[in-house]
Design a protein around this motif. Structure first.
Motif, PDB file in Angstrom:
ATOM      1  N   GLU A  91       0.929  -1.225   0.221  1.00 36.67           N
ATOM      2  CA  GLU A  91      -0.061  -0.189  -0.017  1.00 36.67           C
ATOM      3  C   GLU A  91       0.941   1.145   0.014  1.00 36.67           C
ATOM      4  OE1 GLU A  91      -3.009   0.380  -0.403  1.00 36.67           O
ATOM      5  OE2 GLU A  91      -3.951  -1.584   0.116  1.00 36.67           O
ATOM      6  N   PRO A  92       0.621   2.210  -0.864  1.00 35.78           N
ATOM      7  CA  PRO A  92       1.369   3.434  -1.010  1.00 35.78           C
ATOM      8  C   PRO A  92       1.255   4.165   0.357  1.00 35.78           C
ATOM      9  CG  PRO A  92       0.250   3.311  -3.136  1.00 35.78           C
ATOM     10  CD  PRO A  92      -0.142   2.146  -2.100  1.00 35.78           C
ATOM     11  N   GLU A  93       0.258   4.130   1.030  1.00 31.60           N
ATOM     12  CA  GLU A  93      -0.179   4.720   2.150  1.00 31.60           C
ATOM     13  C   GLU A  93       0.911   4.426   3.394  1.00 31.60           C
ATOM     14  OE1 GLU A  93      -2.355   3.927   0.203  1.00 31.60           O
ATOM     15  OE2 GLU A  93      -3.436   5.675  -0.570  1.00 31.60           O
ATOM     16  N   TRP A  94       1.024   3.154   3.375  1.00 29.20           N
ATOM     17  CA  TRP A  94       1.985   2.132   4.152  1.00 29.20           C
ATOM     18  C   TRP A  94       3.460   2.965   4.300  1.00 29.20           C
ATOM     19  CZ3 TRP A  94       5.590  -1.871   3.891  1.00 29.20           C
ATOM     20  CH2 TRP A  94       6.191  -2.169   5.155  1.00 29.20           C
ATOM     21  N   LEU A  95       4.031   2.995   2.581  1.00 27.07           N
ATOM     22  CA  LEU A  95       5.249   3.358   2.427  1.00 27.07           C
ATOM     23  C   LEU A  95       5.445   4.660   2.743  1.00 27.07           C
ATOM     24  CD1 LEU A  95       5.619   1.842  -1.053  1.00 27.07           C
ATOM     25  CD2 LEU A  95       6.889   0.999   1.409  1.00 27.07           C
ATOM     26  N   GLN A  96       4.167   5.696   2.804  1.00 32.79           N
ATOM     27  CA  GLN A  96       4.593   6.984   3.164  1.00 32.79           C
ATOM     28  C   GLN A  96       4.939   7.232   4.448  1.00 32.79           C
ATOM     29  OE1 GLN A  96       0.858   9.086   2.581  1.00 32.79           O
ATOM     30  NE2 GLN A  96       1.153  10.808   3.483  1.00 32.79           N
ATOM     31  N   ILE A  97       4.751   6.272   5.526  1.00 38.46           N
ATOM     32  CA  ILE A  97       5.409   6.358   6.868  1.00 38.46           C
ATOM     33  C   ILE A  97       6.666   6.575   6.778  1.00 38.46           C
ATOM     34  CG2 ILE A  97       5.669   5.060   8.917  1.00 38.46           C
ATOM     35  CD1 ILE A  97       2.964   3.280   8.155  1.00 38.46           C
ATOM     36  N   PHE A  98       7.429   5.892   5.716  1.00 35.36           N
ATOM     37  CA  PHE A  98       8.830   5.875   5.771  1.00 35.36           C
ATOM     38  C   PHE A  98       9.521   7.343   5.212  1.00 35.36           C
ATOM     39  CE2 PHE A  98       7.795   1.623   5.422  1.00 35.36           C
ATOM     40  CZ  PHE A  98       8.117   0.804   6.708  1.00 35.36           C
ATOM     41  N   ARG A  99       8.688   7.620   4.127  1.00 36.73           N
ATOM     42  CA  ARG A  99       8.984   8.961   3.427  1.00 36.73           C
ATOM     43  C   ARG A  99       7.868   9.587   2.598  1.00 36.73           C
ATOM     44  NH1 ARG A  99      13.454  11.884   1.642  1.00 36.73           N
ATOM     45  NH2 ARG A  99      13.405  13.016  -0.298  1.00 36.73           N
ATOM     46  N   PRO A 100       7.379  10.884   3.068  1.00 36.77           N
ATOM     47  CA  PRO A 100       6.125  11.093   2.344  1.00 36.77           C
ATOM     48  C   PRO A 100       5.895  10.815   0.918  1.00 36.77           C
ATOM     49  CG  PRO A 100       6.982  12.697   3.982  1.00 36.77           C
ATOM     50  CD  PRO A 100       7.969  11.785   3.796  1.00 36.77           C
ATOM     51  N   GLY A 101       7.006  11.203   0.178  1.00 36.07           N
ATOM     52  CA  GLY A 101       7.179  11.181  -1.191  1.00 36.07           C
ATOM     53  C   GLY A 101       6.966   9.800  -1.812  1.00 36.07           C
ATOM     54  N   TRP A 102       7.074   8.790  -0.934  1.00 34.70           N
ATOM     55  CA  TRP A 102       6.973   7.231  -1.281  1.00 34.70           C
ATOM     56  C   TRP A 102       5.585   6.695  -1.620  1.00 34.70           C
ATOM     57  CZ3 TRP A 102      11.076   3.884   1.701  1.00 34.70           C
ATOM     58  CH2 TRP A 102      12.195   4.485   1.357  1.00 34.70           C
ATOM     59  N   VAL A 103       4.500   7.800  -1.165  1.00 36.62           N
ATOM     60  CA  VAL A 103       3.183   7.372  -1.593  1.00 36.62           C
ATOM     61  C   VAL A 103       2.923   7.685  -3.187  1.00 36.62           C
ATOM     62  CG1 VAL A 103       2.406  10.050  -1.597  1.00 36.62           C
ATOM     63  CG2 VAL A 103       0.758   8.274  -0.853  1.00 36.62           C
ATOM     64  N   ALA A 104       3.979   8.043  -3.611  1.00 30.78           N
ATOM     65  CA  ALA A 104       3.830   7.976  -5.322  1.00 30.78           C
ATOM     66  C   ALA A 104       3.962   6.785  -5.750  1.00 30.78           C
ATOM     67  CB  ALA A 104       5.068   8.928  -5.870  1.00 30.78           C
ATOM     68  N   SER A 105       4.333   5.669  -4.818  1.00 30.25           N
ATOM     69  CA  SER A 105       4.243   4.557  -5.279  1.00 30.25           C
ATOM     70  C   SER A 105       3.269   3.689  -5.897  1.00 30.25           C
ATOM     71  CB  SER A 105       4.928   3.527  -4.313  1.00 30.25           C
ATOM     72  OG  SER A 105       3.929   3.569  -3.200  1.00 30.25           O
ATOM     73  N   GLY A 106       2.106   4.464  -5.771  1.00 29.99           N
ATOM     74  CA  GLY A 106       0.743   4.095  -6.286  1.00 29.99           C
ATOM     75  C   GLY A 106       0.481   4.461  -7.759  1.00 29.99           C
ATOM     76  N   GLY A 107       1.584   5.101  -8.523  1.00 27.10           N
ATOM     77  CA  GLY A 107       1.230   5.545  -9.672  1.00 27.10           C
ATOM     78  C   GLY A 107       2.548   5.491 -10.671  1.00 27.10           C
ATOM     79  N   PRO A 108       2.382   5.956 -11.787  1.00 25.73           N
ATOM     80  CA  PRO A 108       3.476   5.675 -13.117  1.00 25.73           C
ATOM     81  C   PRO A 108       4.713   6.222 -12.596  1.00 25.73           C
ATOM     82  CG  PRO A 108       1.772   7.210 -13.728  1.00 25.73           C
ATOM     83  CD  PRO A 108       1.134   6.728 -12.581  1.00 25.73           C
ATOM     84  N   GLY A 109       5.641   5.840 -13.064  1.00 23.60           N
ATOM     85  CA  GLY A 109       7.104   6.419 -13.046  1.00 23.60           C
ATOM     86  C   GLY A 109       7.771   6.145 -11.770  1.00 23.60           C
TER      87      GLY A 109
END
Length: 282
Positions: A87-105
């Motif tokens: 889940e991108p929201e879970w990765l956001q815990i480690f670094r805010p920008g990692w919520v971008a993992s739910g999209g392209p690129g």
């Protein structure tokens, strides 16, 4: 037939340890999706329209909503795969920008060579899931280390926004947003492409082009993602029978639901439910 050896789920998303000898249809996930080989034969995935190897030394990396499929060659041995749906929201815990993992690129390439640390963490996680399926905290700690190692190796993470304010994405076409809202409300209503195009006020052909350019997948694939994620939620977290779940999701027969689920996950929903319960039985 493919088997689910272990399935863990939580705020992080899902982790599945799969013994695969069954191809999967073209599909997508709203997750940061990482595939790592544990043992068995080398294999491959199709990401977009190209084939990428999954080996002891290379991972397959799939961005959120990126179409992909698993291609099993019948003459090759089975492959045990550690499949991460994060889940991108879970990765956001480690670094805010990692919520971008739910999209392209997020991942710049669909496959790349893994480090010795990534290999070691993946093997440790797989082994611990087999030996101690109920040790969820330990699994999540190893998963955290593994995902940090993967992201730091395979993404330009230092260039991602450090602030939530910088993460505002383009809103997209309002007509497609309206159709998506309807699709989410009507998961069990079937695939009425002409009806969706009419809601958008577009011709069928224009709707298809605009939808795929906005979302990254065709409308039927998107609806299948919604239906599959809802199916996983119900199978994992609800007590009702698989027949009732099948009906709720709009399948004419339970057998159709079983086939749909297997074609998207590799295993049938009953096995998926039973194996996932190993992690919560203690």
């Amino acid at each position: 037939m493919s088997k689910a050896l272990r399935i863990a789920h939580g705020a992080f998303g899902r982790v599945a340890l799969l013994d695969m000898d069954y191809s999967l249809v073209r599909h997508a996930h709203p997750h940061c999706h990482v595939l790592l080989k544990v043992e068995g034969g080398d294999t491959q995935f199709v990401v977009d329209d190209a084939i990428y190897p999954l080996t002891d030394t290379s991972a397959v990396l799939v961005n959120g909503w990126q179409p992909h499929s698993y291609v099993h060659v019948p003459e090759r041995p089975r492959t045990v795969i550690l499949a991460l749906y994060i889940e991108p929201e879970w990765l956001q815990i480690f670094r805010p920008g990692w919520v971008a993992s739910g999209g392209p690129g997020f991942f710049s390439r669909p496959a790349s060579e893994i480090s010795a640390r990534i290999r070691s963490l993946a093997m440790n996680l797989a082994a611990d899931m087999m030996a101690r399926p109920d040790c969820r905290t330990a699994h999540e700690e190893t998963l955290s280390d593994l995902m940090i190692a993967v992201i730091e190796r395979f993404t330009p993470w230092k260039s991602f926004p450090a602030s939530i304010r910088e993460l505002r994405a383009a809103s997209g076409d309002w007509r497609i947003r309206r159709v998506i809202a309807a699709m989410r409300r009507e998961i069990g209503e079937g695939d009425d492409v002409s009806g969706w195009a009419k809601q958008a006020g577009l011709s069928r052909a224009h709707f298809f082009r605009l939808f795929e350019s906005s979302i990254g997948v065709p409308p039927k694939v998107y609806m299948n993602v919604l239906r599959m994620e809802r199916a996983v939620e119900l199978v994992l977290n609800r007590p009702q029978s698989l027949s009732d779940i099948s009906s709720e999701l709009g399948f004419a027969e339970p057998a159709h639901f079983t086939r749909f689920f297997r074609n998207h996950s590799g295993v049938n929903p009953r096995e998926f439910r039973n194996v996932s319960r190993l992690a919560t039985a203690h």
